[in-house]
Design a protein around this motif. Structure first.
Motif, PDB file in Angstrom:
ATOM      1  N   UNK A  64       0.816  -1.223   0.000  1.00  0.00           N
ATOM      2  CA  UNK A  64       0.000   0.000   0.000  1.00  0.00           C
ATOM      3  C   UNK A  64       0.847   1.269   0.000  1.00  0.00           C
ATOM      4  N   UNK A  65       1.885   1.323   0.798  1.00  0.00           N
ATOM      5  CA  UNK A  65       2.692   2.546   0.863  1.00  0.00           C
ATOM      6  C   UNK A  65       3.646   2.695  -0.322  1.00  0.00           C
ATOM      7  N   UNK A  66       3.618   1.718  -1.230  1.00  0.00           N
ATOM      8  CA  UNK A  66       4.492   1.756  -2.406  1.00  0.00           C
ATOM      9  C   UNK A  66       3.694   1.810  -3.710  1.00  0.00           C
ATOM     10  N   UNK A  67       2.453   2.289  -3.661  1.00  0.00           N
ATOM     11  CA  UNK A  67       1.584   2.325  -4.844  1.00  0.00           C
ATOM     12  C   UNK A  67       2.219   3.075  -6.013  1.00  0.00           C
ATOM     13  N   UNK A  68       3.033   4.069  -5.714  1.00  0.00           N
ATOM     14  CA  UNK A  68       3.681   4.859  -6.764  1.00  0.00           C
ATOM     15  C   UNK A  68       4.606   4.019  -7.651  1.00  0.00           C
ATOM     16  N   UNK A  69       5.017   2.843  -7.181  1.00  0.00           N
ATOM     17  CA  UNK A  69       5.889   1.971  -7.969  1.00  0.00           C
ATOM     18  C   UNK A  69       5.108   1.079  -8.928  1.00  0.00           C
ATOM     19  N   UNK A  70       3.785   0.996  -8.749  1.00  0.00           N
ATOM     20  CA  UNK A  70       2.957   0.200  -9.648  1.00  0.00           C
ATOM     21  C   UNK A  70       3.151  -1.294  -9.527  1.00  0.00           C
ATOM     22  N   UNK A  71       3.448  -1.781  -8.325  1.00  0.00           N
ATOM     23  CA  UNK A  71       3.643  -3.213  -8.098  1.00  0.00           C
ATOM     24  C   UNK A  71       2.328  -3.958  -7.917  1.00  0.00           C
ATOM     25  N   UNK A  72       1.211  -3.260  -7.789  1.00  0.00           N
ATOM     26  CA  UNK A  72      -0.065  -3.905  -7.492  1.00  0.00           C
ATOM     27  C   UNK A  72      -0.257  -4.006  -5.989  1.00  0.00           C
ATOM     28  N   UNK A  73      -1.000  -5.000  -5.560  1.00  0.00           N
ATOM     29  CA  UNK A  73      -1.242  -5.227  -4.140  1.00  0.00           C
ATOM     30  C   UNK A  73      -0.788  -6.623  -3.749  1.00  0.00           C
ATOM     31  N   UNK A  74      -0.422  -6.815  -2.497  1.00  0.00           N
ATOM     32  CA  UNK A  74       0.029  -8.115  -2.021  1.00  0.00           C
ATOM     33  C   UNK A  74      -0.489  -8.313  -0.610  1.00  0.00           C
ATOM     34  N   UNK A  75      -1.084  -9.471  -0.378  1.00  0.00           N
ATOM     35  CA  UNK A  75      -1.699  -9.767   0.909  1.00  0.00           C
ATOM     36  C   UNK A  75      -1.191 -11.098   1.445  1.00  0.00           C
ATOM     37  N   UNK A  76      -0.805 -11.136   2.719  1.00  0.00           N
ATOM     38  CA  UNK A  76      -0.423 -12.374   3.396  1.00  0.00           C
ATOM     39  C   UNK A  76      -1.657 -12.908   4.106  1.00  0.00           C
TER      40      UNK A  76
END
Length: 105
Positions: A64-76
């Motif tokens: 979430x805090x890296x949205x500017x990189x365009x990596x998408x979302x990741x959930x554990x």
């Protein structure tokens, strides 16, 4: 929103994977110390972005805090809805990672 379950093996690991339009190297390490646990490094193969030391916290978007990189979302997630911190033994057994492309349908 496209979702994908990241295949994990048991224990610490590093592997290449395609997620969306990019190839990544994911590295998962366990730090057995107070405040430790599982941590993720995520690096784009083309060198256009990297994130190091993401703690695997359940129930939140790890990126979430890296949205500017365009990596998408990741959930554990822990199978069975376990509400505790993941242990070393959980990796590849009941601890899973779910990636989503971050695009609303």
């Amino acid at each position: 929103m496209a979702q994908y379950r990241v295949p994990l093996s048991e224990g610490a690991q590093s592997f290449a994977i395609s997620l969306g339009d990019f190839q990544y190297t994911l590295t998962l390490v366990f730090r057995d110390a107070e405040g430790g646990g599982w941590f993720l490094d995520m690096v784009r193969a083309d060198g256009s972005g990297e994130i190091y030391g993401i703690p695997l916290v359940l129930g939140v978007d790890l990126l979430a805090q890296h949205k500017h990189l365009g990596f998408g979302g990741l959930f554990a997630q822990m199978e069975g809805g376990a509400g505790r911190y993941p242990t070393y033994e959980d990796m590849g057994k009941i601890l899973t990672l779910i990636w989503d492309d971050g695009n609303a349908d």
